[in-house]
Write a protein that holds these residues in place. Sequence first.
Motif, PDB file in Angstrom:
ATOM      1  N   LYS A 185      -9.468  13.346   3.739  1.00  0.00           N
ATOM      2  CA  LYS A 185      -8.795  14.257   4.673  1.00  0.00           C
ATOM      3  C   LYS A 185      -8.623  13.595   6.036  1.00  0.00           C
ATOM      4  O   LYS A 185      -7.539  13.630   6.637  1.00  0.00           O
ATOM      5  CB  LYS A 185      -9.601  15.545   4.811  1.00  0.00           C
ATOM      6  N   GLU A 186      -9.689  12.958   6.535  1.00  0.00           N
ATOM      7  CA  GLU A 186      -9.584  12.270   7.825  1.00  0.00           C
ATOM      8  C   GLU A 186      -8.588  11.118   7.750  1.00  0.00           C
ATOM      9  O   GLU A 186      -7.795  10.890   8.670  1.00  0.00           O
ATOM     10  CB  GLU A 186     -10.956  11.752   8.262  1.00  0.00           C
ATOM     11  N   THR A 187      -8.632  10.365   6.650  1.00  0.00           N
ATOM     12  CA  THR A 187      -7.724   9.224   6.471  1.00  0.00           C
ATOM     13  C   THR A 187      -6.271   9.694   6.508  1.00  0.00           C
ATOM     14  O   THR A 187      -5.419   9.100   7.187  1.00  0.00           O
ATOM     15  CB  THR A 187      -8.026   8.519   5.134  1.00  0.00           C
ATOM     16  N   GLU A 188      -5.991  10.767   5.789  1.00  0.00           N
ATOM     17  CA  GLU A 188      -4.629  11.303   5.729  1.00  0.00           C
ATOM     18  C   GLU A 188      -4.146  11.731   7.113  1.00  0.00           C
ATOM     19  O   GLU A 188      -2.980  11.522   7.478  1.00  0.00           O
ATOM     20  CB  GLU A 188      -4.611  12.491   4.765  1.00  0.00           C
ATOM     21  N   GLU A 189      -5.045  12.292   7.923  1.00  0.00           N
ATOM     22  CA  GLU A 189      -4.682  12.757   9.260  1.00  0.00           C
ATOM     23  C   GLU A 189      -4.539  11.608  10.256  1.00  0.00           C
ATOM     24  O   GLU A 189      -3.790  11.710  11.232  1.00  0.00           O
ATOM     25  CB  GLU A 189      -5.752  13.725   9.772  1.00  0.00           C
ATOM     26  N   ILE A 191      -3.906   8.072   9.533  1.00  0.00           N
ATOM     27  CA  ILE A 191      -3.048   6.942   9.201  1.00  0.00           C
ATOM     28  C   ILE A 191      -1.776   6.899  10.054  1.00  0.00           C
ATOM     29  O   ILE A 191      -1.347   5.826  10.489  1.00  0.00           O
ATOM     30  CB  ILE A 191      -2.727   6.943   7.686  1.00  0.00           C
ATOM     31  N   HIS A 192      -1.184   8.046  10.333  1.00  0.00           N
ATOM     32  CA  HIS A 192       0.071   8.076  11.089  1.00  0.00           C
ATOM     33  C   HIS A 192      -0.140   7.832  12.579  1.00  0.00           C
ATOM     34  O   HIS A 192       0.818   7.615  13.314  1.00  0.00           O
ATOM     35  CB  HIS A 192       0.785   9.416  10.870  1.00  0.00           C
ATOM     36  N   ARG A 193      -1.416   7.837  13.023  1.00  0.00           N
ATOM     37  CA  ARG A 193      -1.706   7.580  14.434  1.00  0.00           C
ATOM     38  C   ARG A 193      -2.100   6.127  14.699  1.00  0.00           C
ATOM     39  O   ARG A 193      -2.279   5.730  15.845  1.00  0.00           O
ATOM     40  CB  ARG A 193      -2.831   8.505  14.916  1.00  0.00           C
ATOM     41  N   LEU A 194      -2.277   5.338  13.630  1.00  0.00           N
ATOM     42  CA  LEU A 194      -2.640   3.927  13.800  1.00  0.00           C
ATOM     43  C   LEU A 194      -1.443   3.119  14.270  1.00  0.00           C
ATOM     44  O   LEU A 194      -0.285   3.494  14.052  1.00  0.00           O
ATOM     45  CB  LEU A 194      -3.161   3.351  12.477  1.00  0.00           C
ATOM     46  N   THR A 195      -1.719   1.999  14.928  1.00  0.00           N
ATOM     47  CA  THR A 195      -0.671   1.083  15.379  1.00  0.00           C
ATOM     48  C   THR A 195      -0.487  -0.010  14.327  1.00  0.00           C
ATOM     49  O   THR A 195      -1.460  -0.658  13.933  1.00  0.00           O
ATOM     50  CB  THR A 195      -1.054   0.446  16.727  1.00  0.00           C
ATOM     51  N   TYR A 196       0.721  -0.213  13.894  1.00  0.00           N
ATOM     52  CA  TYR A 196       0.986  -1.165  12.808  1.00  0.00           C
ATOM     53  C   TYR A 196       1.623  -2.442  13.340  1.00  0.00           C
ATOM     54  O   TYR A 196       2.279  -2.412  14.393  1.00  0.00           O
ATOM     55  CB  TYR A 196       1.878  -0.498  11.745  1.00  0.00           C
ATOM     56  N   PRO A 197       1.383  -3.561  12.628  1.00  0.00           N
ATOM     57  CA  PRO A 197       0.714  -3.674  11.323  1.00  0.00           C
ATOM     58  C   PRO A 197      -0.807  -3.564  11.419  1.00  0.00           C
ATOM     59  O   PRO A 197      -1.397  -3.826  12.458  1.00  0.00           O
ATOM     60  CB  PRO A 197       1.125  -5.061  10.834  1.00  0.00           C
ATOM     61  N   SER A 216       3.209  -0.330   7.463  1.00  0.00           N
ATOM     62  CA  SER A 216       3.672   1.021   7.795  1.00  0.00           C
ATOM     63  C   SER A 216       2.667   2.064   7.321  1.00  0.00           C
ATOM     64  O   SER A 216       1.827   1.788   6.445  1.00  0.00           O
ATOM     65  CB  SER A 216       5.014   1.284   7.105  1.00  0.00           C
ATOM     66  N   PRO A 217       2.759   3.287   7.875  1.00  0.00           N
ATOM     67  CA  PRO A 217       1.905   4.384   7.393  1.00  0.00           C
ATOM     68  C   PRO A 217       2.094   4.666   5.902  1.00  0.00           C
ATOM     69  O   PRO A 217       1.142   5.006   5.208  1.00  0.00           O
ATOM     70  CB  PRO A 217       2.349   5.571   8.246  1.00  0.00           C
ATOM     71  N   LYS A 218       3.322   4.518   5.414  1.00  0.00           N
ATOM     72  CA  LYS A 218       3.588   4.756   3.994  1.00  0.00           C
ATOM     73  C   LYS A 218       2.790   3.792   3.121  1.00  0.00           C
ATOM     74  O   LYS A 218       2.186   4.183   2.115  1.00  0.00           O
ATOM     75  CB  LYS A 218       5.087   4.596   3.721  1.00  0.00           C
ATOM     76  N   ALA A 219       2.759   2.502   3.515  1.00  0.00           N
ATOM     77  CA  ALA A 219       2.001   1.506   2.758  1.00  0.00           C
ATOM     78  C   ALA A 219       0.502   1.778   2.854  1.00  0.00           C
ATOM     79  O   ALA A 219      -0.243   1.593   1.885  1.00  0.00           O
ATOM     80  CB  ALA A 219       2.334   0.106   3.276  1.00  0.00           C
ATOM     81  N   ALA A 220       0.058   2.229   4.031  1.00  0.00           N
ATOM     82  CA  ALA A 220      -1.356   2.544   4.207  1.00  0.00           C
ATOM     83  C   ALA A 220      -1.772   3.727   3.333  1.00  0.00           C
ATOM     84  O   ALA A 220      -2.858   3.736   2.741  1.00  0.00           O
ATOM     85  CB  ALA A 220      -1.644   2.843   5.675  1.00  0.00           C
TER      86      ALA A 220
END
Length: 410
Positions: A185-189, A191-197, A216-220
């Motif tokens: 649950k935490e990971t899902e919330e 992932i979209h806030r991380l800076t990529y790559p 990208s968040p999709k790959a993560a």
Amino acid sequence: MNLSRLKRAVSVRLLRRPDIREITYEEVGDEAVISDYIGDDELGDSSKIEKGKKYRLLDMIIDWPDSIEKPRVGLTMDHNSRPHWVKYEHFLKKNSIPYEVFDLRTSDWLDKARKLDLIIWSLDSGPWEHEEIKRKISIIENNMGIRSFPGLHEMMLYDNKLMEVELLRFYGLPVAETFISHSYKETEETIHRLTYPQVSKMSKGSTSEEVFLVESPKAAMKIARSSFSRYGRKSHWPCVRQKDYVYFQRFVEGDKYDLRILVSSNMITGYFRDCPDRDFRASGGHKVRKTDIPIEAIEIALKVFYHLSGSSIAVDMIRNAKGEYKIIELSQFTWSRTPVRMSVDGHPGFYLLHKDGKLEFKHGMFWNEDEILKAYFEMNYLSSPETWKKENILPVIEKGNLYKDLSACK
């Protein structure tokens, strides 16, 4: 792939025979033809090593007081192509430390261990082997009162990237920005806030195995869903999976290399590992460059050594665009590909740390296994790790007054 490895692959993978490996023996002496081990460009343009010439290696001799009895040592044997155990054996013989070969895998290992004061584990690379060794170290240290090299606290940290990051954070050391979670649950919330790559890693594995660039968040999320699935995320290990956790380390935009600093008591060496072309991973690329190492990185490695090691540790770092060194991984045990541990202006040698912060460069070549065993015995038998580090390391890192003495190169 050489012929012996091909035969083994056919036997194990195609014919499904037991994966039984033979013990490797390698002759270890007091001299070595260094050019047999080191590449032409590894020491830079000013290499002082002549091809085909034998060089005397440093004698790693302990000044052992008569008042302290030497331990009875059990030496295990590993299956690596460049084996640890033969160099450990060479060190024990040179220092007249009584030893016997200790077979840890047989059913009577407990009875054999009772006769010993210390067991030196020559580590193999498989996670299943590490689990066996950790179990047995726990028994001999906690229940039998027998010493172990490595100790249980170091074995718990070895090849455990999750624990490395968590302990580095605990001590406030400059670890690269890393997101670790065992919560889907935490990971899902997050992932979209991380800076990529980002760089995804499995907790176990060396030489850049299971290390991937995530764009990208999709790959993560694909990695996360695989890890938190019923069977976990497949790895190159045949019986180990990444299960119920993610490890995303922010990709450091900086130099195309990483830097490894090795600290064994007061001996310090290090080298650079350059990234292969079109690859972001330096470890395992075999592009090693042995030139002088920066004092800022040495200071970080000494702080890691003080907090996390009982005798020796290797600290892998990378420098970001701001010129700051960030720790990416640790290793308690490194194998010797060559007796040239470091060089300055082409001169093989090492830094000897003095209590006033002086890093004195000294000439010499030696096997890493000799160095780390010398550090272990001096810090654990002639002193204690806590006392030794308090007297020799703490004043240096508290004052922050490191400086180099390179007069030996002139």
